[in-house]
Design an enzyme around this catalytic site. Structure first.
Site, PDB file in Angstrom:
ATOM      1  N   THR A  87       0.929  -1.359  -0.073  1.00 39.34           N
ATOM      2  CA  THR A  87       0.037   0.028  -0.076  1.00 39.34           C
ATOM      3  C   THR A  87       0.892   1.046   0.058  1.00 39.34           C
ATOM      4  O   THR A  87       1.699   1.451   1.126  1.00 39.34           O
ATOM      5  CB  THR A  87      -0.746   0.018   1.068  1.00 39.34           C
ATOM      6  OG1 THR A  87      -1.627  -1.225   1.326  1.00 39.34           O
ATOM      7  CG2 THR A  87      -1.871   1.347   1.210  1.00 39.34           C
ATOM      8  N   LYS A 162      -7.879   1.516  -3.184  1.00 38.00           N
ATOM      9  CA  LYS A 162      -7.428   1.043  -1.863  1.00 38.00           C
ATOM     10  C   LYS A 162      -7.472   2.191  -0.646  1.00 38.00           C
ATOM     11  O   LYS A 162      -8.035   1.984   0.389  1.00 38.00           O
ATOM     12  CB  LYS A 162      -6.042   0.466  -1.497  1.00 38.00           C
ATOM     13  CG  LYS A 162      -5.235   0.256  -0.322  1.00 38.00           C
ATOM     14  CD  LYS A 162      -5.572  -1.121   0.015  1.00 38.00           C
ATOM     15  CE  LYS A 162      -5.255  -1.298   1.605  1.00 38.00           C
ATOM     16  NZ  LYS A 162      -5.836  -2.478   2.356  1.00 38.00           N
ATOM     17  N   LYS A 237      -1.551   5.056   8.798  1.00 41.31           N
ATOM     18  CA  LYS A 237      -0.948   5.024   7.680  1.00 41.31           C
ATOM     19  C   LYS A 237      -1.662   5.361   6.319  1.00 41.31           C
ATOM     20  O   LYS A 237      -1.542   6.237   5.555  1.00 41.31           O
ATOM     21  CB  LYS A 237       0.183   3.566   7.331  1.00 41.31           C
ATOM     22  CG  LYS A 237       0.822   3.950   5.815  1.00 41.31           C
ATOM     23  CD  LYS A 237       1.237   2.390   5.532  1.00 41.31           C
ATOM     24  CE  LYS A 237       1.665   2.247   4.273  1.00 41.31           C
ATOM     25  NZ  LYS A 237       2.241   1.029   3.625  1.00 41.31           N
TER      26      LYS A 237
HETATM   27  P1  NAD Z   1       5.798  -6.009   7.302  1.00 44.01           P
HETATM   28  O1  NAD Z   1       6.372  -5.060   8.027  1.00 44.01           O
HETATM   29  O2  NAD Z   1       5.446  -7.297   8.032  1.00 44.01           O
HETATM   30  O3  NAD Z   1       6.425  -6.699   6.109  1.00 44.01           O
HETATM   31  C1  NAD Z   1       7.292  -5.880   5.228  1.00 44.01           C
HETATM   32  C2  NAD Z   1       8.473  -6.657   5.051  1.00 44.01           C
HETATM   33  O4  NAD Z   1       9.502  -5.829   3.927  1.00 44.01           O
HETATM   34  C3  NAD Z   1       9.425  -6.707   6.337  1.00 44.01           C
HETATM   35  O5  NAD Z   1       9.792  -8.322   6.313  1.00 44.01           O
HETATM   36  C4  NAD Z   1      10.826  -6.163   5.921  1.00 44.01           C
HETATM   37  O6  NAD Z   1      11.972  -6.601   6.576  1.00 44.01           O
HETATM   38  C5  NAD Z   1      10.790  -5.910   4.565  1.00 44.01           C
HETATM   39  N1  NAD Z   1      11.670  -4.980   3.773  1.00 44.01           N
HETATM   40  C6  NAD Z   1      11.652  -3.800   4.173  1.00 44.01           C
HETATM   41  N2  NAD Z   1      12.728  -3.119   3.405  1.00 44.01           N
HETATM   42  C7  NAD Z   1      13.086  -4.267   2.658  1.00 44.01           C
HETATM   43  C8  NAD Z   1      13.914  -3.932   1.662  1.00 44.01           C
HETATM   44  N3  NAD Z   1      14.305  -2.849   1.129  1.00 44.01           N
HETATM   45  N4  NAD Z   1      14.262  -5.173   0.452  1.00 44.01           N
HETATM   46  C9  NAD Z   1      13.643  -6.183   0.904  1.00 44.01           C
HETATM   47  N5  NAD Z   1      12.537  -6.371   2.179  1.00 44.01           N
HETATM   48  C10 NAD Z   1      12.459  -5.301   2.909  1.00 44.01           C
HETATM   49  O7  NAD Z   1       4.475  -5.489   6.634  1.00 44.01           O
HETATM   50  P2  NAD Z   1       3.133  -6.245   6.172  1.00 44.01           P
HETATM   51  O8  NAD Z   1       2.013  -6.144   7.212  1.00 44.01           O
HETATM   52  O9  NAD Z   1       3.532  -7.427   5.359  1.00 44.01           O
HETATM   53  O10 NAD Z   1       2.687  -5.180   4.930  1.00 44.01           O
HETATM   54  C11 NAD Z   1       3.375  -4.986   3.837  1.00 44.01           C
HETATM   55  C12 NAD Z   1       2.472  -4.045   2.977  1.00 44.01           C
HETATM   56  O11 NAD Z   1       1.185  -4.451   2.701  1.00 44.01           O
HETATM   57  C13 NAD Z   1       2.321  -2.525   3.759  1.00 44.01           C
HETATM   58  O12 NAD Z   1       2.470  -1.774   2.569  1.00 44.01           O
HETATM   59  C14 NAD Z   1       1.129  -2.573   4.258  1.00 44.01           C
HETATM   60  O13 NAD Z   1       0.299  -1.274   4.319  1.00 44.01           O
HETATM   61  C15 NAD Z   1       0.086  -3.405   3.272  1.00 44.01           C
HETATM   62  N6  NAD Z   1      -0.719  -4.151   3.887  1.00 44.01           N
HETATM   63  C16 NAD Z   1      -0.788  -4.919   4.931  1.00 44.01           C
HETATM   64  C17 NAD Z   1      -2.068  -5.540   5.460  1.00 44.01           C
HETATM   65  C18 NAD Z   1      -1.948  -5.910   6.902  1.00 44.01           C
HETATM   66  O14 NAD Z   1      -2.920  -6.467   7.462  1.00 44.01           O
HETATM   67  N7  NAD Z   1      -0.632  -6.309   7.471  1.00 44.01           N
HETATM   68  C19 NAD Z   1      -3.306  -5.483   4.840  1.00 44.01           C
HETATM   69  C20 NAD Z   1      -3.386  -4.828   3.596  1.00 44.01           C
HETATM   70  C21 NAD Z   1      -2.252  -4.132   3.027  1.00 44.01           C
END
Ligand code: NAD
Length: 290
Positions: A87, A162, A237
């Site tokens: 997102t 979204k 966010k």
């Molecule tokens: P998260 O923080 O658990 O996962 C993000 C991952 O990216 C982490 O494991 C981190 O180590 C990794 N990362 C960061 N920088 C990096 C890089 N340069 N190279 C490789 N890996 C890297 O977050 P999430 O909950 O998995 O969410 C991910 C996305 O999905 C976000 O944009 C969030 O807004 C969106 N989202 C989350 C949810 C939810 O319920 N968690 C629902 C819908 C959308």
């Protein structure tokens, strides 16, 4: 298909695992080094993308996405599809798409709804922006991770859908919580209020499917002390991204603005790490003047 998956966090790990389980060859990279079962661990993002037809990203924010594209694009062969499921701001999605297109690649923004449980169960909804031909090409991947795919329009349209949806969700959750607080103050039994509101004109998803009051309606994060679910800081966010878009376009969104302030206060005052429906105990606290 041969897929690279970058960002294997709470959402990315189960999504990548589902792609592997569906028979795709998935090479994964995360800066944390954690890679789920079935996914081939790559020591760097650059190594993960070697030979990939599609590069999926599931990263925390737009800045990291743009940095990642900036680093990788010089090594990505033209014709590769860049499928971003994070997102991010609509403007970041447009920037990312321009970078990809300039390098001869196709870019799709495909944020998701459905949370970590939807990611694990492969029941996510994808809101997709970009070229229809590229959307058709990645359809088998999207179906391996989700249940519903809506092609919303050109680049940025997926993120637009979204942000608008989540702004509405943030506002509606506050409305439901505020109604429970007033019901309580008026001496109305919450079960009775739920029986009325969940089947009356006040009904909405935040009331009927995700009721913020513990012990009422279907099982929700409220029943497990507001463990997420969808964390309050992630709602903040998304509200900030919607706010940023509204300000940039000169669009008035008074309730979006108020919702952003309230989630900001919730996160600052103990709500970080709690589900976004923890707005109910927060508003109860305010109502009591605590
Ligand atoms: P998260 O923080 O658990 O996962 C993000 C991952 O990216 C982490 O494991 C981190 O180590 C990794 N990362 C960061 N920088 C990096 C890089 N340069 N190279 C490789 N890996 C890297 O977050 P999430 O909950 O998995 O969410 C991910 C996305 O999905 C976000 O944009 C969030 O807004 C969106 N989202 C989350 C949810 C939810 O319920 N968690 C629902 C819908 C959308």
């Amino acid at each position: 298909m041969k897929v690279a998956f970058i960002g294997l966090g709470n959402m990315g790990a189960p999504m990548a695992a589902n792609l592997a389980a569906a028979g795709h060859a998935v090479a994964g990279f995360d800066v944390s080094g954690v890679v789920p079962t079935g996914v081939t661990a790559a020591p760097t993002a650059a190594q993960a993308i070697v030979g990939a037809e599609v590069i999926v990203t599931m990263l925390p924010n737009g800045e990291i996405l743009l940095n990642t594209y900036g680093l990788l694009l010089p090594d990505i062969p033209s014709g590769t599809i860049l499928l971003d499921c994070s997102t991010v701001a609509v403007f970041d999605a447009l920037r990312a798409a321009k970078m990809a297109v300039d390098a001869g690649c196709d870019a799709l923004d495909a944020p998701v709804s459905g949370g970590t449980s939807g990611a694990a169960a492969a029941t996510l909804t994808f809101m997709v922006g970009g070229d229809a031909r590229a959307v058709a090409q990645v359809d088998p991947l999207l179906r391996g991770m989700g249940q519903r795919v809506v092609h919303c329009g050109g680049n940025g349209a997926g993120q637009a859908a979204k942000l608008c949806n989540n702004m509405l969700l943030g506002i509606s959750m506050i409305g439901v919580c505020e109604a429970f607080v007033l019901a309580h103050a008026l001496g109305l039994d919450w079960h009775k209020f739920y029986d009325v509101a969940s089947t009356s004109s006040g009904a909405c998803w935040s009331m009927t499917t995700y009721c913020p009051a513990p012990g009422i309606g279907p099982a929700t994060p409220a029943d497990r002390d507001y463990q997420p679910g969808f964390a309050a800081e992630l709602m903040l966010k998304d509200l900030l991204l919607a706010r940023q878009a509204a300000l940039a376009l000169g669009v008035a969104s008074p309730l979006g603005e108020k919702a952003t302030q309230l989630y900001d206060a919730l996160v600052a005052q103990g709500g970080r790490g709690k589900d976004f429906s923890a707005m109910l105990p927060y508003l109860l606290q305010i109502a009591r003047g605590v």
